[in-house]
Each structure stands twice: as C-alpha cells, then as structure tokens.
Write an enzyme that holds these catalytic residues in place. Structure first.
Site, PDB file in Angstrom:
ATOM      1  N   ARG A 107       0.839  -1.202   0.000  1.00 46.32           N
ATOM      2  CA  ARG A 107       0.000   0.000   0.000  1.00 46.32           C
ATOM      3  C   ARG A 107       0.871   1.248   0.000  1.00 46.32           C
ATOM      4  O   ARG A 107       1.763   1.400   0.819  1.00 46.32           O
ATOM      5  CB  ARG A 107      -0.903  -0.007   1.251  1.00 46.32           C
ATOM      6  CG  ARG A 107      -1.847   1.168   1.339  1.00 46.32           C
ATOM      7  CD  ARG A 107      -2.845   1.015   2.483  1.00 46.32           C
ATOM      8  NE  ARG A 107      -2.259   1.269   3.794  1.00 46.32           N
ATOM      9  CZ  ARG A 107      -2.960   1.326   4.922  1.00 46.32           C
ATOM     10  NH1 ARG A 107      -4.275   1.110   4.898  1.00 46.32           N
ATOM     11  NH2 ARG A 107      -2.360   1.575   6.068  1.00 46.32           N
ATOM     12  N   SER A 108       0.598   2.149  -0.945  1.00 46.72           N
ATOM     13  CA  SER A 108       1.320   3.426  -0.937  1.00 46.72           C
ATOM     14  C   SER A 108       0.404   4.547  -0.459  1.00 46.72           C
ATOM     15  O   SER A 108       0.664   5.186   0.561  1.00 46.72           O
ATOM     16  CB  SER A 108       1.910   3.741  -2.320  1.00 46.72           C
ATOM     17  OG  SER A 108       0.937   3.676  -3.333  1.00 46.72           O
ATOM     18  N   HIS A 111      -5.514   4.352  -2.226  1.00 45.79           N
ATOM     19  CA  HIS A 111      -6.623   4.736  -3.097  1.00 45.79           C
ATOM     20  C   HIS A 111      -7.085   3.613  -4.019  1.00 45.79           C
ATOM     21  O   HIS A 111      -7.863   3.874  -4.946  1.00 45.79           O
ATOM     22  CB  HIS A 111      -6.251   5.965  -3.930  1.00 45.79           C
ATOM     23  CG  HIS A 111      -6.397   7.255  -3.180  1.00 45.79           C
ATOM     24  ND1 HIS A 111      -7.558   7.992  -3.190  1.00 45.79           N
ATOM     25  CD2 HIS A 111      -5.547   7.929  -2.375  1.00 45.79           C
ATOM     26  CE1 HIS A 111      -7.408   9.068  -2.441  1.00 45.79           C
ATOM     27  NE2 HIS A 111      -6.192   9.057  -1.934  1.00 45.79           N
ATOM     28  N   CYS A 173      -6.157  14.148  -7.876  1.00 48.49           N
ATOM     29  CA  CYS A 173      -6.402  13.964  -6.445  1.00 48.49           C
ATOM     30  C   CYS A 173      -5.070  13.996  -5.702  1.00 48.49           C
ATOM     31  O   CYS A 173      -4.215  13.120  -5.911  1.00 48.49           O
ATOM     32  CB  CYS A 173      -7.117  12.643  -6.181  1.00 48.49           C
ATOM     33  SG  CYS A 173      -7.382  12.306  -4.421  1.00 48.49           S
ATOM     34  N   GLY A 177      -1.306   8.008  -3.812  1.00 52.94           N
ATOM     35  CA  GLY A 177       0.091   7.624  -3.652  1.00 52.94           C
ATOM     36  C   GLY A 177       0.776   7.389  -4.988  1.00 52.94           C
ATOM     37  O   GLY A 177       0.179   6.852  -5.926  1.00 52.94           O
ATOM     38  N   VAL A 178       2.040   7.769  -5.058  1.00 55.07           N
ATOM     39  CA  VAL A 178       2.813   7.654  -6.294  1.00 55.07           C
ATOM     40  C   VAL A 178       2.941   6.201  -6.742  1.00 55.07           C
ATOM     41  O   VAL A 178       2.812   5.889  -7.930  1.00 55.07           O
ATOM     42  CB  VAL A 178       4.204   8.296  -6.105  1.00 55.07           C
ATOM     43  CG1 VAL A 178       5.184   7.840  -7.182  1.00 55.07           C
ATOM     44  CG2 VAL A 178       4.082   9.812  -6.080  1.00 55.07           C
ATOM     45  N   TYR A 187      -2.881   8.934 -15.068  1.00 57.73           N
ATOM     46  CA  TYR A 187      -3.198   9.970 -16.051  1.00 57.73           C
ATOM     47  C   TYR A 187      -3.716  11.191 -15.305  1.00 57.73           C
ATOM     48  O   TYR A 187      -4.090  11.111 -14.137  1.00 57.73           O
ATOM     49  CB  TYR A 187      -4.248   9.486 -17.062  1.00 57.73           C
ATOM     50  CG  TYR A 187      -5.675   9.645 -16.583  1.00 57.73           C
ATOM     51  CD1 TYR A 187      -6.452  10.711 -17.023  1.00 57.73           C
ATOM     52  CD2 TYR A 187      -6.229   8.765 -15.664  1.00 57.73           C
ATOM     53  CE1 TYR A 187      -7.759  10.882 -16.553  1.00 57.73           C
ATOM     54  CE2 TYR A 187      -7.520   8.926 -15.196  1.00 57.73           C
ATOM     55  CZ  TYR A 187      -8.283   9.995 -15.643  1.00 57.73           C
ATOM     56  OH  TYR A 187      -9.558  10.157 -15.166  1.00 57.73           O
ATOM     57  N   TYR A 472      -8.842   2.262 -12.039  1.00 57.00           N
ATOM     58  CA  TYR A 472     -10.223   2.328 -11.561  1.00 57.00           C
ATOM     59  C   TYR A 472     -10.624   0.910 -11.158  1.00 57.00           C
ATOM     60  O   TYR A 472     -11.540   0.314 -11.711  1.00 57.00           O
ATOM     61  CB  TYR A 472     -11.168   2.862 -12.641  1.00 57.00           C
ATOM     62  CG  TYR A 472     -10.996   4.319 -12.975  1.00 57.00           C
ATOM     63  CD1 TYR A 472     -10.210   5.167 -12.192  1.00 57.00           C
ATOM     64  CD2 TYR A 472     -11.626   4.880 -14.088  1.00 57.00           C
ATOM     65  CE1 TYR A 472     -10.064   6.507 -12.509  1.00 57.00           C
ATOM     66  CE2 TYR A 472     -11.491   6.220 -14.404  1.00 57.00           C
ATOM     67  CZ  TYR A 472     -10.711   7.025 -13.625  1.00 57.00           C
ATOM     68  OH  TYR A 472     -10.560   8.367 -13.936  1.00 57.00           O
TER      69      TYR A 472
END
Length: 531
Positions: A107-108, A111, A173, A177-178, A187, A472
């Site tokens: 997890r970064s 999201h 947003c 996280g990167v 994108y 998504y």
C-alpha cells in the site's frame, strides 16, 4: 504471608508492562517476522512492525484506508502491518515474509478503489510505504525522483517550490500515492499534451522477490516496461520512479460550465464527443454527468471542467468555433498558475489565495463509501443513445459518469509502448457513486445501481474485449484465487485491463516471480505449468 509476597510482586510488575507488548510477544508470527526483520536490518524494528494487539495498529491501518466500505469491524484485517523507513527495510521485509506464507499486500496511498492494497480474504500482511515519501526535484535536469509513498500533492508542491513553469502530468487527487498511481499507468488533465504519467518515466527502483534492489538497468527493459502500467504489485515492491518534468505556461486557464438536460445538455454532450478528443492538445475538457433534482424535477446536469495550457481569450475563441453548444464566455474562465490549477481541480475554489502547503496535508483516516467502474468509448454515441443514457441515470438516481477525453499525444503513442493499450479510444468513462450511510442494504443498492448502468452501456462502449482501466479497480470484472485455474481467471480481467499486452505481462511475471509471491485478487498470473 511471606510465601505469597514474591507472587504478588510479580503480579504488580506484570500489570506495569504495556499490555500490547506482552500480547505481541505471545504472537509466534510476529516474533518470527520481527526477529528476521531486525536481524537483516541489524537494528530493532519493533517500532515498524504492528500486530493486531499493538495499541497503534488500528490508527496505522486506518490512516490510508480511502474507501469506508473496507473500514468496518467485519473487514478482514492484516496479521501484521510493516512500515519500512528505507529501501533496505523493504528488501528485508520481502525476504522475511516469504517463508511465512502470508499474502503480501503493498500500500502506498490507499486509493485502490476496491481495497486490494490492504484487504484480503486470506491471511495477509500489509507493507505500508507511507514513510517512503522523499521527492527530489532537479530543475536543471528537468527531472525528479519520487518515492512510492509520496503523494501527488507532495510531488506538485515540491515542483512548485523549485519552478513556476514546470509540472508533471499525473492525477488530480492530491492524496493519491505515487506507487500505485504510476505503476498502474496514471493519467491527469495534461494527458492530451504529454500522454499518460508513465509516458514520462526515466528510471525506477524496485525490490524483487529475491530482495534485490534494482534500477532500470539492472532490472532490464522487460520488467521496467511491466511496472510502467502493469501494476507494480504483481512484480515486486516499487520503491520509486525518476520522472521527466514537463514545461507549463506561466499562466493557464480553468473553467467549469453547466448545462441541464432540458437546456441543451444532450446536444452539448453529443457534440463534445467529436470535440474533446480532437481539439487543441493544450485543452483537456472533462465532462461530468450527474442525476440531480432541479426545480423539483429530476434531470441530468452536464458539467464541462477544463484545463487549458494557455490564456482565457484563446480558449474562449477556440470553443466558440468548435463547441458553441457550451456557450463558454470569458467570465466563466479564471487564469492562474499551473500549480494553482492543481488546487482548483481539487475543488479548492480559492485556489489563487490558499496556502500551497495544503497539498502537504495527507488527510489521514478520511474516507467515504464509494464504488467505481470504468469503460472506454471507441465510436461516438448517437444522440438518441445520449438521451436514453440520461433517462437511465434519472431512473437509477445516484450514479454519476465522468467522460475523460483522449486524443492528442495519447493517440500518437503505440498501444504496446506501455502495458496500457487503450491509446486510440475517444474517451474513458468512470462510473462513480458515493454514499454516507454504513448499511449493508444501502451498499447493496448502490453497488447494484453501478452494475445496472454498466450493463446498460454495453452497446455503446468498447468490445472484444470490453476494456477497463486498472487504476479504476473493479473486482466485478473478475478475481483470481490463485489456485489451479489462476491463468484462466487472470486472463478474464487481464484482457480487459491490458488487451494483447497481457501476454507479455504474463511472460515477465513468470520470469521474475515464478512462485507468485507478489499477488492480489487482480494481479498478473504466471503461465500455467506444463503437465
């Protein structure tokens, strides 16, 4: 009395010990992992490993849960959370987790829309990269090294500190996280000018299944290609990326204009389909469709939201010719810096006066109930199709749609240049529904609404396969339990996300992680073993 005193003293000492440290010490998995982790890093790591009995466990877990659907008492919880503070910690965590046979989630920013970075129905660990957040900007080289646990807001802020005429084409947003954003393609509102986020990568660092820290040269071009849109969690732990900064004008223009179904929205959206993907690449013109109540009547609101890399007069003149249905006026537009436009796109209406440091706020432990789905449109939807869509949205009542135009630079890049193949599409659709109430019945209703609308759109969207966007995340399109049918299960969602590029991803996965240590419910499978 003398014979009972030692027992009494021991009891008092026992009570004085932190309960979590005592209960953690009774956890054999925790003990085994912590010993290995501390031995390999040559330092005590107790402060970076959390079992469920640790008093900080819940706050560490909840900090980066961004979907409240997966923040309930019944949500499966990780056996351990590991919070590395250096690249070598990540390497040690991989090597120490492998023998314990737990699913290893990465997890970064949290999201992942369906929670795959921090939830599993199998016993699992979470490797939380939020402490690895360094961003190093080199304006002279027009590049930046960004760590996987950094947020997009932090990236934009660090660029702004060094230059007002450089930017980076990533998402809108700021708390994303990167690591997940870039490894899944990424994108933003400059994709028509500069392509996907991963079209602007220079280098990367990853920890592989053997604990090696590799850069682009040592990992090789196949693996570098795979983590440039194929999802890093299938191949290793991405530590960070070196990215190419892009030039932006000193002044850009933003606007938001609304139309309603009864005031021309159907014709505006129909015409937008030919304008949005074909107009000046400096213009990103997103279309939001939402069922609303206006004057006590249910209707659909269509909102055009735009970033133009130029001045207001120019975009007004452009759209007066190309999309008169929008009826854009100069007073609808606001000129500002590119960084301020990033604040504006984050719905900060005072973007020109707000403190830029708001992009350093990670908004920890903030989430809402939500579901997202995706589609791609390859041919324009006819007017009667748009009209029927609006009526269906009113009938369902809650689900909104976001149309994101492609074209421009996107259409110039080969479909196999990165794992994401959807280069020639007109636009991408995001299905979006949010709610506030924690109720299984309410959740079931809204999930069903999203599925019904997705089904309704079948005739209008891409086919063979019906395409979807990895970032998504949508488990409705298929999941993998990594049993004997792993390849067949993975191919279902894999073709939707990656098209023909799925085959190359599978070959790379099989080469770099043949034991399938790095896996989740929608990861890339290995090739089936030959009988």
């Amino acid at each position: 009395m003398l014979t009972t005193r030692p027992t009494f003293v021991f009891f008092l000492l026992f009570l004085s010990l932190p309960l979590f440290s005592f209960s953690q010490s009774l956890n054999p998995v925790y003990n085994s992992f912590l010993k290995c982790f501390s031995d390999k890093t040559k330092a005590s790591q107790a402060q970076n490993v959390f079992s469920q009995s640790n008093s900080s466990y819940s706050s560490v877990l909840r900090a980066y849960i961004r979907n409240a659907r997966f923040n309930t008492s019944s949500t499966p919880k990780p056996t351990l959370i590991i919070t590395p503070r250096s690249d070598s910690h990540v390497s040690a965590a991989v090597l120490c987790a492998k023998p314990l046979n737990f699913v290893f989630k990465i997890r970064s920013g949290g999201h992942d829309y369906d929670g795959l970075s921090y939830v599993s129905d199998q016993p699992f660990f979470v490797l939380d990269l939020s402490n690895l957040r360094k961003v190093t900007v080199d304006i002279a080289d027009q590049s930046a090294w960004i760590s996987a646990g950094a947020t997009l807001g932090e990236v934009y802020y660090r660029i702004w500190e060094k230059s007002k005429v450089h930017g980076f084409p990533a998402g809108v947003c700021p708390t994303v996280g990167v690591g997940g954003h870039l490894s899944g393609g990424g994108y933003g509102n400059m994709l028509r000018k500069f392509g996907l986020t991963v079209d602007n990568l220079i280098d990367a660092k990853i920890v592989d299944v053997n604990g090696r820290i590799l850069d682009r040269k040592s990992m090789g071009e196949d693996l570098f290609w795979a983590i440039s849109g194929g999802g890093g969690g299938s191949f290793g732990v991405v530590l960070g990326y070196k990215v190419k900064l892009v030039p932006v004008p000193s002044i850009v223009t933003v606007f938001r204009v609304e139309q309603f179904m009864e005031t021309g929205a159907v014709d505006m959206v129909r015409k937008w389909q030919s304008v949005g993907p074909r107009t000046d690449p400096n213009l990103f013109l997103r279309m939001l469709l939402q069922p609303v109540t206006r004057n006590r009547v249910q209707t659909v609101r269509a909102t055009a939201v735009a970033l133009f890399l130029g001045r207001a007069d120019d975009v007004v003149s452009l759209l007066r010719k190309e999309l008169p249905e929008l009826a854009l006026k100069k007073e609808n537009c606001t000129e500002m810096t590119w960084f301020q436009s990033a604040l504006w796109w984050d719905n900060r209406l005072n973007a020109t006066t707000i403190d830029p440091k708001v992009f350093l706020d990670r908004n920890l432990d903030s989430s809402r109930f939500l579901k997202r789905k995706s589609d791609y449109v390859a041919t324009e939807i006819p007017r009667d199709g748009i009209e029927s869509l609006f009526k269906k949205m009113i009938e369902l009542g809650k689900v909104g749609l976001v149309f994101n135009p492609y074209g421009g630079r996107m259409a110039e890049i080969a479909e196999d240049a990165t794992p994401l193949p959807h280069r020639k599409m007109l636009y991408k659709i995001q299905y979006s529904v949010n709610w506030q109430e924690s109720s299984p019945e309410i959740e079931k209703g809204f999930l069903n609404q999203s599925r019904v609308l997705h089904s309704f759109m079948t005739e209008f969207v891409s086919k063979n396969p019906r395409s979807a966007y990895l970032n998504y995340r949508d488990v409705d399109i298929g999941v993998n339990d990594h049993g004997p049918d792993s390849y067949e299960e993975g191919e279902v969602y894999g073709r939707m996300y990656f098209g023909e590029n799925f085959d190359r991803l599978v070959k790379i996965k099989t080469a770099v992680d043949p034991g399938n240590f790095f896996r989740n419910e929608q990861s890339i499978p290995t090739l089936p073993s030959k009988a």
